[in-house]
Motif scaffolding. Sequence first.
Motif, PDB file in Angstrom:
ATOM      1  N   LEU A   2      18.963  55.004  20.981  1.00  0.00           N
ATOM      2  CA  LEU A   2      17.955  55.826  20.444  1.00  0.00           C
ATOM      3  C   LEU A   2      19.238  57.222  20.951  1.00  0.00           C
ATOM      4  O   LEU A   2      19.686  57.323  21.605  1.00  0.00           O
ATOM      5  CB  LEU A   2      17.302  56.381  21.318  1.00  0.00           C
ATOM      6  N   SER A   3      19.325  58.353  20.242  1.00  0.00           N
ATOM      7  CA  SER A   3      19.606  59.476  21.017  1.00  0.00           C
ATOM      8  C   SER A   3      19.104  60.051  22.341  1.00  0.00           C
ATOM      9  O   SER A   3      18.093  59.333  22.729  1.00  0.00           O
ATOM     10  CB  SER A   3      19.335  60.534  19.729  1.00  0.00           C
ATOM     11  N   ALA A   4      19.663  60.489  23.124  1.00  0.00           N
ATOM     12  CA  ALA A   4      19.560  61.274  24.545  1.00  0.00           C
ATOM     13  C   ALA A   4      18.629  62.001  24.308  1.00  0.00           C
ATOM     14  O   ALA A   4      16.984  62.097  25.193  1.00  0.00           O
ATOM     15  CB  ALA A   4      20.481  61.871  24.758  1.00  0.00           C
ATOM     16  N   ASN A   5      18.279  63.115  23.093  1.00  0.00           N
ATOM     17  CA  ASN A   5      17.046  63.802  23.242  1.00  0.00           C
ATOM     18  C   ASN A   5      15.333  62.569  22.845  1.00  0.00           C
ATOM     19  O   ASN A   5      14.201  63.165  23.987  1.00  0.00           O
ATOM     20  CB  ASN A   5      16.961  64.736  22.609  1.00  0.00           C
ATOM     21  N   GLU A   6      15.628  62.102  22.121  1.00  0.00           N
ATOM     22  CA  GLU A   6      14.556  60.995  21.362  1.00  0.00           C
ATOM     23  C   GLU A   6      13.902  59.843  23.010  1.00  0.00           C
ATOM     24  O   GLU A   6      13.090  59.821  22.587  1.00  0.00           O
ATOM     25  CB  GLU A   6      14.749  60.666  20.375  1.00  0.00           C
ATOM     26  N   MET A   7      15.033  59.379  24.026  1.00  0.00           N
ATOM     27  CA  MET A   7      14.861  59.343  24.585  1.00  0.00           C
ATOM     28  C   MET A   7      13.763  59.428  25.365  1.00  0.00           C
ATOM     29  O   MET A   7      13.193  58.860  26.108  1.00  0.00           O
ATOM     30  CB  MET A   7      16.125  58.117  25.000  1.00  0.00           C
ATOM     31  N   GLY A  20      15.881  64.808  31.975  1.00  0.00           N
ATOM     32  CA  GLY A  20      15.827  65.771  32.724  1.00  0.00           C
ATOM     33  C   GLY A  20      16.200  66.357  31.515  1.00  0.00           C
ATOM     34  O   GLY A  20      16.352  67.717  32.004  1.00  0.00           O
ATOM     35  N   ALA A  21      17.376  65.914  30.863  1.00  0.00           N
ATOM     36  CA  ALA A  21      17.751  66.233  30.229  1.00  0.00           C
ATOM     37  C   ALA A  21      16.990  67.288  28.846  1.00  0.00           C
ATOM     38  O   ALA A  21      17.153  68.385  28.150  1.00  0.00           O
ATOM     39  CB  ALA A  21      18.996  65.546  29.232  1.00  0.00           C
ATOM     40  N   TYR A  22      16.503  66.397  28.262  1.00  0.00           N
ATOM     41  CA  TYR A  22      14.936  66.934  27.589  1.00  0.00           C
ATOM     42  C   TYR A  22      13.896  68.614  27.958  1.00  0.00           C
ATOM     43  O   TYR A  22      14.067  68.917  27.107  1.00  0.00           O
ATOM     44  CB  TYR A  22      14.076  65.644  26.837  1.00  0.00           C
TER      45      TYR A  22
END
Length: 115
Positions: free
Chosen positions: A21-26, A102-104
Motif C-alpha cells: 500500500l502507499s503510505a497515504n492508503e495505509m 501521522g502523515a495521513y
Amino acid sequence: MKSYVGLLCAGLLLQALAAPLSANEMGRQVYQKWCSHCHDKGSDYPGTLALEARYKGAVPAALKERDNLAPELVTYIVRNGISVMPFFRKTEISDQELQALGAYLNRASHISKND
C-alpha cells in the motif's frame, strides 16, 4: 492455451493484491480501522465531542479537518493515550502504520474532506 491465460490472469491478480500500500492508503486504512469510530465529523463520535468540549471551537474537533496535527503529536497520543482515549500497543498499530497515520492526518486537511 486457455489454462495458461487463466493462470497468467490469476498470477497478475495475486500480484496486484499483494502489492504494498502507499503510505497515504495505509494511513487512511489505519484511520478507518482504529480512529474513525471516535473521531469522524458529527455529534455521534465521542472523540470528536471530547475535542469540541476541550477546544471550544478554537480548532476543528474532527481530526481530518485539523491542520495542526504533526505526526509526532499523533504518535505521542496514540502510544500514550489522553483523557478517555486509550493508548494503542505496537501489536495493535505497528510503528509503520502509526507513521503512515501521522502523515495521513498531517495532510488530511489538505485533501478531500470526504476521504
